[in-house]
Write a protein that holds these residues in place. Structure first.
Motif, PDB file in Angstrom:
ATOM      1  N   UNK A 244       0.798  -1.190   0.001  1.00 32.59           N
ATOM      2  CA  UNK A 244       0.237  -0.193  -0.014  1.00 32.59           C
ATOM      3  C   UNK A 244       0.801   1.219  -0.086  1.00 32.59           C
ATOM      4  N   UNK A 245       0.819   1.808  -1.059  1.00 31.79           N
ATOM      5  CA  UNK A 245       1.451   3.113  -0.947  1.00 31.79           C
ATOM      6  C   UNK A 245       0.859   4.426  -0.494  1.00 31.79           C
ATOM      7  N   UNK A 246       1.703   5.203   0.201  1.00 33.32           N
ATOM      8  CA  UNK A 246       1.155   6.469   0.886  1.00 33.32           C
ATOM      9  C   UNK A 246      -0.034   6.266   1.696  1.00 33.32           C
ATOM     10  N   UNK A 247      -0.626   7.029   1.954  1.00 36.01           N
ATOM     11  CA  UNK A 247      -1.597   7.006   2.848  1.00 36.01           C
ATOM     12  C   UNK A 247      -2.920   6.412   2.279  1.00 36.01           C
ATOM     13  N   UNK A 248      -3.125   5.021   2.932  1.00 36.24           N
ATOM     14  CA  UNK A 248      -4.311   4.271   2.515  1.00 36.24           C
ATOM     15  C   UNK A 248      -5.636   5.080   2.795  1.00 36.24           C
ATOM     16  N   UNK A 249      -6.391   4.409   1.898  1.00 38.60           N
ATOM     17  CA  UNK A 249      -7.705   4.861   2.146  1.00 38.60           C
ATOM     18  C   UNK A 249      -8.693   4.284   3.433  1.00 38.60           C
ATOM     19  N   UNK A 250      -9.587   4.820   4.035  1.00 37.16           N
ATOM     20  CA  UNK A 250     -10.145   4.046   5.082  1.00 37.16           C
ATOM     21  C   UNK A 250     -11.427   3.222   4.438  1.00 37.16           C
ATOM     22  N   UNK A 251     -11.462   2.002   4.943  1.00 40.52           N
ATOM     23  CA  UNK A 251     -12.687   1.034   4.557  1.00 40.52           C
ATOM     24  C   UNK A 251     -13.280   0.301   5.840  1.00 40.52           C
ATOM     25  N   UNK A 252     -14.668   0.391   5.782  1.00 43.61           N
ATOM     26  CA  UNK A 252     -15.486  -0.292   6.930  1.00 43.61           C
ATOM     27  C   UNK A 252     -16.018  -1.432   6.363  1.00 43.61           C
ATOM     28  N   UNK A 253     -15.781  -2.586   6.825  1.00 42.38           N
ATOM     29  CA  UNK A 253     -16.390  -3.627   6.342  1.00 42.38           C
ATOM     30  C   UNK A 253     -17.395  -4.381   7.132  1.00 42.38           C
ATOM     31  N   UNK A 254     -18.599  -4.897   6.756  1.00 39.16           N
ATOM     32  CA  UNK A 254     -19.386  -5.677   7.624  1.00 39.16           C
ATOM     33  C   UNK A 254     -18.724  -6.944   8.108  1.00 39.16           C
ATOM     34  N   UNK A 255     -18.387  -7.284   9.276  1.00 39.95           N
ATOM     35  CA  UNK A 255     -17.641  -8.242   9.553  1.00 39.95           C
ATOM     36  C   UNK A 255     -18.624  -9.400   9.933  1.00 39.95           C
TER      37      UNK A 255
END
Lengths: 790, 334
Positions: A244-255
């Motif tokens: 992952x390069x740079x600042x990664x995005x934010x991801x919210x998953x339904x676990x």
């Protein structure tokens, strides 16, 4: 690692010997100094020997290292060259591309609306394929990574000289909802390479990421090196995309989405839904996620939408929310026997706000919603009240069951109990089917004939609930022989045993929380009773039971205090339906359960939850192998509301194992030899598939499988691109070493850094040499004091 | 200034020019004989002091005391009587003969010298009278010893000589005869041997020959075990002898200013070691300083004097120290 100027490197490395030679030459024989004050010299030498030795070694090492770094810099190391394709000879390239759910996130530096990671990888693949030349014998294969076990459908596993078709297949790749499993993929790749090929050196190019959901660095990858065509074959080339390069995005998953009830009965019935959210990627700041839950059928919403808001603290990774879903007019509108199957398609649909990965923002779980449950009570007259006894003692097991299931008289009861005489119901021209019932409660199993047992088997086949109990009228329970044919593997004795002894009171009940089958549900039949179950069970005393031995397939879900199973549950034949067996009937001669407060909630929950779990919906995980009954296949249903039509069209209309479901969608299980289509399959995203955290050490972990050091794709592809241009200028198949031809445009690589390191080290060496030479302490004093004083 | 090592008239001229030069090693190195060398030293020393070393040494006024009946009238101080009309007797310090025993270290370590004879002479003389091509610590020590003997004999005191290394190598009995100087100078011509210094043994052997109270002048580099030296000094003190120690070191030993790594080989049979002098200089000088401090402390503790001489320095301070010490010793003895 290769070098642009290996000769210079060799010469430079040879120069490392210079300090060593100087050191040896400096040890030549000098004229000894005849010295008087040897005692002070020896004393000084003794105290300084170790330090001097260390100083000398440090200096020698620093000088050798300076020369070695200079040699390396002169050799112009090109890390990228390692993974560049060879310039001569036919090449066979296995292009492994990550087409998992993680590849659907925005690419590096693309923000939230730019090209996806897969699009970036496709561009890289195109560039690489353009450097291949079919006329010189180059071949390519495409292996799309998505899910376990098999390659994605777009893959071309056999290397082909049709480079253009491979490029087309690459262009047609779309992100799936399945996670990539690098372990399974490399095992398959290893097997693929082990098969005899055309002798060309295989080159493996992996374009993908190394994320938490894809790589378990605690387990080694299948090694690819020993399985190549011959032992003398060099290691396959590897190109690894950056994690992952740079600042990664934010991801919210339904676990996970867990309804507390498997079935909703009656209008307005509600169930809690426990939603677990997992956050990954950039966790630096706070966040807020809106969670919405709603009952749905394939036709549309079946209840009001409820929502909850989750607030994320910085660095928080997991959160839970509990929402209520309720059935409403939709369930009412689809009531009736014709719509019964459609009603069973009811499911809970949970959605969250859009973020980096769209595929894991939605989860569905089957949740049966019904106006009422139809129950058949198979009880002979002997199971009814005994005449002449007191008001309570007149009640038989069937009466107690009826009272427990319908304690209040109502015109529209949730549970409709229809009493049938097992001796007559299935015989003659008026033989009844149990097709209209959700469950059969058998209080007089000894009265059932062959036809009756056959109807019960059909009920189980259809996903119904069968509640059995010993007969109170018969001494020996001969019916127990029939259970094996229904699919249960309990060891069933025919004779009940008395537990009371002379005291008259038997052991009490104890709480058991064993799930029925862990693969289909993680709740027990009695889980909704919660902690109250123990309180309710404590006063119950059991005098007589049928001593049944629980099995792994049919565990006890409620036991006596001495461990004797009291209530057991097992899947029916072919894992269809659910059999619940009571070790003692609700009869005061066997136990005082009917007169205890536990009776009503126990029977209500056994029936309600039992019906819900008996239908056993198939839970499909995108990308995971399916455990379907033999001969079964999946038929795709339209996604509710016509939403996301593009996604619905990604899978073929019908899937049979070993093919995988790779997108979240609705599926109908079609089995041969079974009347009707009884259950639905809901493909959801695997828990954790959307976690986009990079894995520390993944590059080294991957390198061990190849015995080479991984490099970034950007470097390697740049080299490949230059090579393609060189091929174009010198003519296809030219034997010119393009790496040499490309020297003028070769990237600086790490040579400048090596030079810088050498310069820094040289500075350090000068400081050390100055310090270790003790020049400041050996400065000569001024003229002799004696003469001056005179 | 032109000095001819063999010509007496030149020395007379030089004496008037700068007497202190006679005590400088550069001058001493040009003189071919010990006898001449010692004479030059003493003459130069006395000239540098601007008073004769022979005056006032034997008769020293101590105090006055009132006259009592029976006292010798020759000791009356008539001047005091004339001034104060009181009879006072002059009392003088009792004169005793000083027995000086000079002990010269001739061990292997004394053979060291960093300056070549040729460089020291500056006149093309490449070797000394004994054939050595460098101005060694032993050369410096013998010059000092001869000068001490010369001074002592000129004061009619008895002087003896002991040359030692690991044992007494030669000995000249104490004598106050002027002719005694000749055998002393001849004995000082002994070339240093390679044996190690056995300081206690040499002192003990010397003490065994002494029957009266003496002053011992030890000229050595003292590169030996100080514990043994300390025990020996205790025995000297116990025998009520006085002692003055002259430690002779070469400038190279004091400064240790070598630049190039080289093997160093002991003059007394020590093993050869390869060292980088620049790296060891600090530790070496510390060890040397510590050794000197301990030696000085041991001598001072027993009431003895200590002086360090550098082979590149002149002998004046050493001789002055000796004279001072001698006078003090004589007073104590009286």
């Amino acid at each position: 690692m290769s070098f642009l100027h290996p000769a210079l490197l060799a010469v430079g490395l040879g120069a490392v010997l210079i300090p060593i030679l100087i050191h040896i030459l400096m040890r030549r024989r000098r004229q000894p100094v005849r010295w008087a004050a040897m005692r002070f010299l020896e004393q000084a030498l003794k105290s300084q020997r170790k330090r001097l030795r260390l100083e000398q070694l440090l200096l020698l090492a620093a000088r050798c290292l300076v020369l070695a770094l200079l040699a390396l810099a002169l050799g112009r190391p090109l890390l990228g060259d390692r993974s560049a394709l060879p310039a001569s000879g036919p090449r066979t390239v296995y292009l492994v591309i990550d087409a998992s759910i993680a590849s659907s996130r925005p690419g590096s530096g693309a923000g939230t609306s730019g090209p996806t990671r897969l699009a970036e990888q496709q561009a890289q693949a195109r560039e690489l394929l353009s450097s291949l030349d079919a006329s010189r014998g180059d071949k390519a294969a495409l292996l799309a990574l998505s899910g376990r076990g098999v390659w994605a459908e777009a893959s071309i596993a056999t290397p082909t000289s049709q480079i253009a078709s491979v490029a087309s297949a690459v262009a047609a790749l779309t992100p799936t909802d399945a996670p990539a499993d690098l372990h399974a993929a490399f095992e398959r790749l290893s097997a693929l390479l082990a098969s005899p090929g055309d002798g060309a050196q295989p080159q493996i190019v992996y374009l993908g990421d190394l994320l938490a959901a894809q790589a378990d660095v605690s387990r080694p990858l299948a090694s690819l090196v020993p399985t190549t065509a011959s032992a003398s074959t060099p290691a396959p080339v590897l190109i690894v995309a950056d994690s992952v390069e740079g600042t990664p995005a934010t991801n919210v998953s339904l676990a996970s989405v867990e309804p507390t009830r498997a079935v909703l009965v009656g209008k307005g019935a509600s169930s809690g839904v426990r939603v677990t959210l997992a956050r990954s990627g950039n966790l630096a700041g706070p966040g807020r996620t809106e969670v919405r839950a709603q009952l749905w059928t394939p036709a549309g919403p079946a209840g009001p939408e409820s929502s909850a808001s989750v607030t994320w603290a910085p660095a928080q990774r997991e959160a839970q929310a509990v929402l209520d879903v309720a059935s409403s007019s939709a369930a009412e509108a689809t009531s009736g026997s014709e719509s019964r199957l459609a009603l069973r398609d009811t499911f809970v649909r949970v959605r969250i706000d859009a973020d980096a990965i769209e595929g894991d923002n939605e989860a569905v779980r089957v949740l049966t919603a019904r106006d009422r449950l139809d129950l058949a009570l198979l009880a002979s007259p002997s199971a009814r009240g005994r005449p002449g006894a007191s008001a309570i003692e007149r009640l038989g097991p069937a009466d107690w069951l009826e009272l427990a299931l319908a304690p209040v008289r109502s015109n529209a009861p949730d549970l409709k109990v229809t009493a049938l005489d097992p001796a007559r119901a299935f015989a003659g021209s008026a033989a009844r089917s149990l097709a209209e019932f959700d469950a059969a409660l058998v209080a007089s199993p000894e009265s059932l004939d062959d036809a009756g047992w056959a109807r019960l088997a059909e009920l189980l086949d259809r996903g119904g609930l069968l509640l059995l109990m010993p007969s109170t009228s018969a001494g020996a329970q001969l019916w127990t022989d029939r259970l094996a044919a229904l699919g249960a593997d309990w060891t069933l004795p025919r004779d009940p045993i008395d537990l009371a002894g002379t005291g008259g009171e038997g052991p009490g009940l104890a709480l058991a929380t064993t799930p029925i089958t862990p693969t289909t549900t993680n709740t027990t039949l009695l889980a909704t009773l919660g902690p109250e179950l123990a309180e309710l069970a404590r006063p119950v005393r059991v005098r007589r039971v049928l001593p049944i031995r629980a099995t792994e397939r049919g565990p006890a879900i409620l036991s006596l205090a001495d461990g004797q199973p009291f209530v057991l549950a097992s899947r029916g034949k072919g894992d269809r339906g659910l059999i619940v067996l009571l070790a003692a009937p609700p009869d005061l001669a066997w136990s005082d359960l009917p007169a205890r407060p536990l009776m009503v909630p126990l029977m209500q929950e056994l029936v309600r939850q039992g019906v819900g779990q008996a239908s056993a919906p198939i839970s499909l995980i995108a990308g995971a192998p399916m455990d379907l009954p033999a001969g079964a296949r999946l038929r795709k249903l339209a996604w509710p509301g016509g939403e996301d039509a593009a996604r619905a069209s990604l899978e073929p209309e019908s899937i049979s194992p070993p093919a995988l479901v790779r997108h979240r969608s609705l599926w109908q299980l079609v089995e041969t030899g079974i009347a009707g289509e009884r259950v639905r399959g809901l493909a959801s995203v695997a828990p954790g598939a959307g976690l986009i955290d990079p894995v520390p050490g993944a590059q080294a972990w991957l390198a061990r499988a190849f015995a080479v050091e991984p490099v970034t794709a950007r470097e390697s592809l740049a080299q490949a691109s230059r090579q393609a241009r060189a091929n174009a200028s010198t003519g296809a198949g030219g034997s010119t070493d393009t790496r040499a031809a490309d020297t003028s445009t070769a990237p600086p690589g790490i040579a400048p850094w090596l030079l810088l390191a050498a310069a820094l080290l040289a500075g350090v060496e000068m400081i050390l040499a100055r310090r270790f030479s003790h020049a400041e302490t050996s400065a000569r004093p001024g003229p002799g004091a004696g003469v001056g004083a005179a | 200034m032109a000095l001819d090592g063999a010509a007496g008239p030149s020395m007379t001229q030089a004496k008037g020019a700068d007497a202190s030069l006679y005590l400088h090693p550069q001058t001493l190195a040009r003189l071919s004989t010990f006898e001449l060398r010692a004479k030059m030293i003493v003459e130069g020393f006395s000239s540098g002091q601007h008073r004769s070393p022979y005056q006032g040494l034997s008769v020293e006024f101590a105090q006055h005391r009132p006259y009592a009946a029976g006292d010798d009238l020759r000791h009356l101080d008539w001047k005091v009587f004339g001034r104060s009309d009181k009879l006072q007797l002059k009392q003088h310090q009792q004169e005793t003969n000083l027995d000086l025993v000079i002990l010269v270290d001739a061990s292997g370590s004394m053979d060291y010298g960093s300056r070549s004879f040729e460089d020291a002479s500056g006149l093309g003389v490449s070797a000394g009278p004994t054939g050595r091509k460098h101005w060694s610590k032993f050369d410096h020590a013998t010059a000092l010893a001869a000068a001490l003997a010369y001074i002592t004999l000129r004061q009619s005191d008895r002087v003896g000589l002991v040359v030692f290394a690991d044992k007494v190598l030669s000995m000249v009995k104490r004598s106050s005869a002027r002719a005694a100087w000749r055998p002393i100078v001849e004995n000082l011509s002994v070339h240093p041997v390679g044996a190690a210094t056995d300081f206690p043994r040499a002192i003990d052997q010397t003490l065994a020959t002494l029957t009266n109270r003496c002053m011992l002048a030890v000229v050595s580099d003292f590169l030996t075990d100080l514990d043994a030296v300390r025990a020996t000094l205790a025995r000297v003190r116990h025998a009520r002898h006085d002692l003055i120690a002259f430690q002779v070191l070469d400038r190279a030993e004091i400064e240790f200013d070598f630049d190039e790594p080289a093997p160093f080989e002991g003059l007394e049979g020590e093993a050869r070691v390869k060292i980088d002098p620049r790296a060891l200089r600090g530790a070496y000088l510390a060890a040397l300083r510590e050794h000197e401090e301990k030696l000085r402390a041991s001598l001072v503790a027993f009431g003895f004097d200590f002086h360090r001489l550098c082979t590149h320095d002149w002998l004046g301070p050493a001789l002055a120290a000796f004279v001072t010490r001698r006078n003090a010793s004589m007073r104590r003895g009286g």
